[in-house]
Design a protein around this motif. Structure first.
Motif, PDB file in Angstrom:
ATOM      1  N   VAL A   1       0.883  -1.178   0.000  1.00 26.22           N
ATOM      2  CA  VAL A   1       0.000   0.000   0.000  1.00 26.22           C
ATOM      3  C   VAL A   1       0.919   1.226   0.000  1.00 26.22           C
ATOM      4  O   VAL A   1       1.644   1.463   0.967  1.00 26.22           O
TER       5      VAL A   1
ATOM      6  N   VAL B   1       1.528   5.388  -1.593  1.00 22.44           N
ATOM      7  CA  VAL B   1       1.111   6.581  -2.345  1.00 22.44           C
ATOM      8  C   VAL B   1       2.309   7.537  -2.411  1.00 22.44           C
ATOM      9  O   VAL B   1       2.998   7.761  -1.395  1.00 22.44           O
TER      10      VAL B   1
ATOM     11  N   ARG C   1      -2.551  12.378   1.546  1.00 23.68           N
ATOM     12  CA  ARG C   1      -3.651  13.042   2.265  1.00 23.68           C
ATOM     13  C   ARG C   1      -4.689  13.637   1.304  1.00 23.68           C
ATOM     14  O   ARG C   1      -5.272  14.672   1.575  1.00 23.68           O
TER      15      ARG C   1
ATOM     16  N   GLY D   1      -6.875  11.193  -0.003  1.00 22.85           N
ATOM     17  CA  GLY D   1      -7.850  10.092  -0.047  1.00 22.85           C
ATOM     18  C   GLY D   1      -7.524   9.007  -1.068  1.00 22.85           C
ATOM     19  O   GLY D   1      -8.355   8.145  -1.350  1.00 22.85           O
TER      20      GLY D   1
ATOM     21  N   ALA E   1      -5.130   6.505  -0.948  1.00 23.22           N
ATOM     22  CA  ALA E   1      -4.987   5.170  -0.333  1.00 23.22           C
ATOM     23  C   ALA E   1      -6.350   4.644   0.105  1.00 23.22           C
ATOM     24  O   ALA E   1      -6.654   3.459  -0.064  1.00 23.22           O
ATOM     25  N   ARG E   2      -7.165   5.529   0.668  1.00 18.94           N
ATOM     26  CA  ARG E   2      -8.479   5.079   1.133  1.00 18.94           C
ATOM     27  C   ARG E   2      -9.292   4.515  -0.036  1.00 18.94           C
ATOM     28  O   ARG E   2      -9.893   3.456   0.070  1.00 18.94           O
TER      29      ARG E   2
ATOM     30  N   ASN F   1       3.799   3.163  12.505  1.00 18.98           N
ATOM     31  CA  ASN F   1       3.251   3.818  11.307  1.00 18.98           C
ATOM     32  C   ASN F   1       1.798   4.211  11.595  1.00 18.98           C
ATOM     33  O   ASN F   1       0.840   3.627  11.104  1.00 18.98           O
TER      34      ASN F   1
ATOM     35  N   GLN G   1      -4.158   4.203  11.173  1.00 16.20           N
ATOM     36  CA  GLN G   1      -5.444   4.913  11.205  1.00 16.20           C
ATOM     37  C   GLN G   1      -6.249   4.669   9.930  1.00 16.20           C
ATOM     38  O   GLN G   1      -7.460   4.456   9.972  1.00 16.20           O
TER      39      GLN G   1
HETATM   40  C1  LIG Z   1       0.107   5.256   4.362  1.00 16.48           C
HETATM   41  C2  LIG Z   1      -0.156   5.872   2.981  1.00 16.48           C
HETATM   42  C3  LIG Z   1      -0.378   4.746   1.972  1.00 16.48           C
HETATM   43  C4  LIG Z   1      -1.418   6.742   3.068  1.00 16.48           C
HETATM   44  O1  LIG Z   1      -1.731   7.232   1.771  1.00 16.48           O
HETATM   45  P1  LIG Z   1      -2.665   8.523   1.563  1.00 16.48           P
HETATM   46  O2  LIG Z   1      -3.158   8.491   0.157  1.00 16.48           O
HETATM   47  O3  LIG Z   1      -1.945   9.722   2.008  1.00 16.48           O
HETATM   48  O4  LIG Z   1      -3.860   8.225   2.573  1.00 16.48           O
HETATM   49  P2  LIG Z   1      -5.310   8.879   2.499  1.00 16.48           P
HETATM   50  O5  LIG Z   1      -5.211  10.288   2.053  1.00 16.48           O
HETATM   51  O6  LIG Z   1      -6.216   7.985   1.719  1.00 16.48           O
HETATM   52  O7  LIG Z   1      -5.716   8.846   4.039  1.00 16.48           O
HETATM   53  C5  LIG Z   1      -6.892   8.222   4.497  1.00 16.48           C
HETATM   54  C6  LIG Z   1      -6.898   8.306   6.010  1.00 16.48           C
HETATM   55  O8  LIG Z   1      -5.798   7.579   6.558  1.00 16.48           O
HETATM   56  C7  LIG Z   1      -5.258   8.301   7.681  1.00 16.48           C
HETATM   57  N1  LIG Z   1      -3.919   8.801   7.362  1.00 16.48           N
HETATM   58  C8  LIG Z   1      -3.245   8.639   6.207  1.00 16.48           C
HETATM   59  N2  LIG Z   1      -2.008   9.171   6.315  1.00 16.48           N
HETATM   60  C9  LIG Z   1      -1.921   9.679   7.557  1.00 16.48           C
HETATM   61  C10 LIG Z   1      -0.898  10.341   8.267  1.00 16.48           C
HETATM   62  N3  LIG Z   1       0.294  10.603   7.692  1.00 16.48           N
HETATM   63  N4  LIG Z   1      -1.139  10.722   9.526  1.00 16.48           N
HETATM   64  C11 LIG Z   1      -2.320  10.463  10.122  1.00 16.48           C
HETATM   65  N5  LIG Z   1      -3.348   9.837   9.493  1.00 16.48           N
HETATM   66  C12 LIG Z   1      -3.138   9.450   8.229  1.00 16.48           C
HETATM   67  C13 LIG Z   1      -6.204   9.435   7.936  1.00 16.48           C
HETATM   68  O9  LIG Z   1      -7.231   8.939   8.759  1.00 16.48           O
HETATM   69  C14 LIG Z   1      -6.727   9.715   6.546  1.00 16.48           C
HETATM   70  O10 LIG Z   1      -7.953  10.367   6.543  1.00 16.48           O
HETATM   71  P3  LIG Z   1      -7.971  11.984   6.604  1.00 16.48           P
HETATM   72  O11 LIG Z   1      -6.995  12.497   5.607  1.00 16.48           O
HETATM   73  O12 LIG Z   1      -9.409  12.294   6.278  1.00 16.48           O
HETATM   74  O13 LIG Z   1      -7.579  12.358   8.008  1.00 16.48           O
HETATM   75  C15 LIG Z   1       1.037   6.774   2.530  1.00 16.48           C
HETATM   76  O14 LIG Z   1       1.317   7.688   3.575  1.00 16.48           O
HETATM   77  C16 LIG Z   1       2.302   6.015   2.196  1.00 16.48           C
HETATM   78  O15 LIG Z   1       2.505   5.596   1.055  1.00 16.48           O
HETATM   79  N6  LIG Z   1       3.181   5.845   3.194  1.00 16.48           N
HETATM   80  C17 LIG Z   1       4.458   5.118   2.983  1.00 16.48           C
HETATM   81  C18 LIG Z   1       4.224   3.639   2.733  1.00 16.48           C
HETATM   82  C19 LIG Z   1       3.455   3.020   3.873  1.00 16.48           C
HETATM   83  O16 LIG Z   1       3.743   3.232   5.050  1.00 16.48           O
HETATM   84  N7  LIG Z   1       2.453   2.175   3.511  1.00 16.48           N
HETATM   85  C20 LIG Z   1       1.658   1.433   4.463  1.00 16.48           C
HETATM   86  C21 LIG Z   1       2.350   0.156   4.769  1.00 16.48           C
HETATM   87  S1  LIG Z   1       1.385  -0.926   5.751  1.00 16.48           S
END
Ligand SMILES: CC(C)(COP(=O)(O)OP(=O)(O)OC[C@H]1O[C@@H](n2cnc3c(N)ncnc32)[C@H](O)[C@@H]1OP(=O)(O)O)[C@@H](O)C(=O)NCCC(=O)NCCS
Length: 333
Positions: A109, A111, A117, A119, A121-122, A148, A153
């Motif tokens: 997973v 992004v 941030r 939406g 990943a969601r 993480n 979350q």
């Molecule tokens: C984790 C990751 C995939 C999230 O992707 P994203 O597209 O930014 O996530 P979204 O925008 O869909 O976030 C959905 C919800 O997840 C939570 N969330 C996502 N990133 C967050 C952060 N950095 N801090 C707190 N909450 C977070 C929030 O609840 C968010 O909802 P909100 O924005 O309405 O508050 C991205 O930060 C990433 O690629 N990280 C590095 C790789 C990783 O750690 N992957 C997961 C491995 S298990």
């Protein structure tokens, strides 16, 4: 000049299924970017493999029929923005016994940092869960580092729950080999017919509802009583398992498995200690494993529940290093 497909991709923005023939290299780059510093040697090797395979283009569809990694990536989703892949989710079918339902592993997973941030990943996760449901899947599982918090979350809001939290322990090959402790308990090989007794102990320590024995290791008799077919598979893949036990009052008080695979740099340990003997028998078993196995090129590796304080102390005493702490999460569909 842009090809028709490239021009289409330029115009397209949003979510779509992975197209292995074109996407593999870009997905590898995205995963490397998002997980880079946290990736272990196995992860880095997978990225190299993905990049090399990515050059095969049209042949990849065929290869995915026999290659689990490719099949999983091919079943996933990507998010495209400005002609680039900026989000990814991979879906692997878990090789669990059929009576445990159809479980899918969610992985990779990721992004792109410039698109977080919003939406993405969601929505990738929601589409993945919908596809799993539509395909008759009954559960989705994933593992995420406890620290993480953003990803945790994200998954919790989608309904995932932590089944159990695990420490990953590793002991490299360079540490000194400890002496045999004084008054060490007698450690013997577990006889095959003692599997039921060992299974009953494991059911207390690693209950199915908390995810079983560890990542992708559900509690099931097949782990304890290996069928002839499984022996043949193990032989063909160069896998060997040794099982040792400590008996007290004619009962299995503790048990340790060591699983190694030909060519692998690690031996995987599984540690089971009866609740009444916790804090006493872990260290002698680990000491035994170190003296028997931690010679040569193989490191020792063990995932063990973080809630077992006695085992944590024993791993530390036996010079294991804690590498990561992972939540194992599950969503029943
Ligand atoms: C984790 C990751 C995939 C999230 O992707 P994203 O597209 O930014 O996530 P979204 O925008 O869909 O976030 C959905 C919800 O997840 C939570 N969330 C996502 N990133 C967050 C952060 N950095 N801090 C707190 N909450 C977070 C929030 O609840 C968010 O909802 P909100 O924005 O309405 O508050 C991205 O930060 C990433 O690629 N990280 C590095 C790789 C990783 O750690 N992957 C997961 C491995 S298990």
């Amino acid at each position: 000049m842009l090809t028709a497909a490239a021009a289409r991709e330029r115009r397209f923005s949003g979510i779509r299924r992975v197209d292995l023939r074109h996407d593999l290299g870009a997905i590898a780059d995205l995963i490397a970017l998002c997980f880079g510093p946290r990736m272990d040697a196995g992860g880095r090797a997978t990225i190299r493999e993905m990049r090399a395979l990515g050059r095969l283009g049209p042949l990849l569809g065929l290869m995915a029929m026999t290659d689990d990694m490719l099949r999983g990536i091919g079943q996933g989703f990507v998010w495209v923005a400005e002609g680039q892949i900026v989000g990814n989710v991979t879906l692997f079918p878990a090789d669990f016994p059929p009576e445990l339902g159809r479980t899918t592993i969610i992985a990779n997973v990721a992004v792109h940092p410039d698109y977080r941030r919003r939406g993405i990943a969601r929505r990738l996760m929601a589409a993945s869960l919908e596809a799993i449901r539509a395909g008759g899947g009954t559960a989705a599982i994933l593992q995420v580092e406890a620290e993480n918090t953003g990803a945790c979350q994200l998954y919790e809001r989608l309904g995932f729950r932590v089944q159990r939290t695990w420490h990953e322990w590793r002991r490299g090959t360079h540490g000194p080999i400890p002496p045999r402790p004084l008054n060490a308990p007698r450690i013997t090989l577990r006889p095959p017919n003692a599997w039921r007794e060992e299974y009953a102990l494991a059911a207390r320590l690693f209950p199915a509802e908390r995810g079983g024995l560890g990542w992708m290791r559900p509690l099931h008799p097949r782990e304890f009583r290996r069928s002839l077919g499984r022996h043949v598979l193990d032989f063909l893949s160069g896998t060997g398992i040794e099982r040792w036990i400590i008996r007290e009052d004619r009962q299995i008080a503790a048990s340790l498995w060591a699983k190694s695979r030909f060519g692998s740099a690690t031996t995987q340990l599984t540690l089971l200690v009866h609740p009444a003997r916790q804090g006493t028998l872990e260290a002698p078993l680990l000491n035994y494993a170190i003296r028997r196995l931690a010679v040569g090129y193989r490191a020792l590796y063990c995932e063990h529940p973080a809630d077992d304080a006695a085992a944590t102390a024993a791993f530390e005493r036996c010079d294991f290093t804690r590498r990561r702490t992972l939540h194992h999460m599950r969503l029943d569909l």
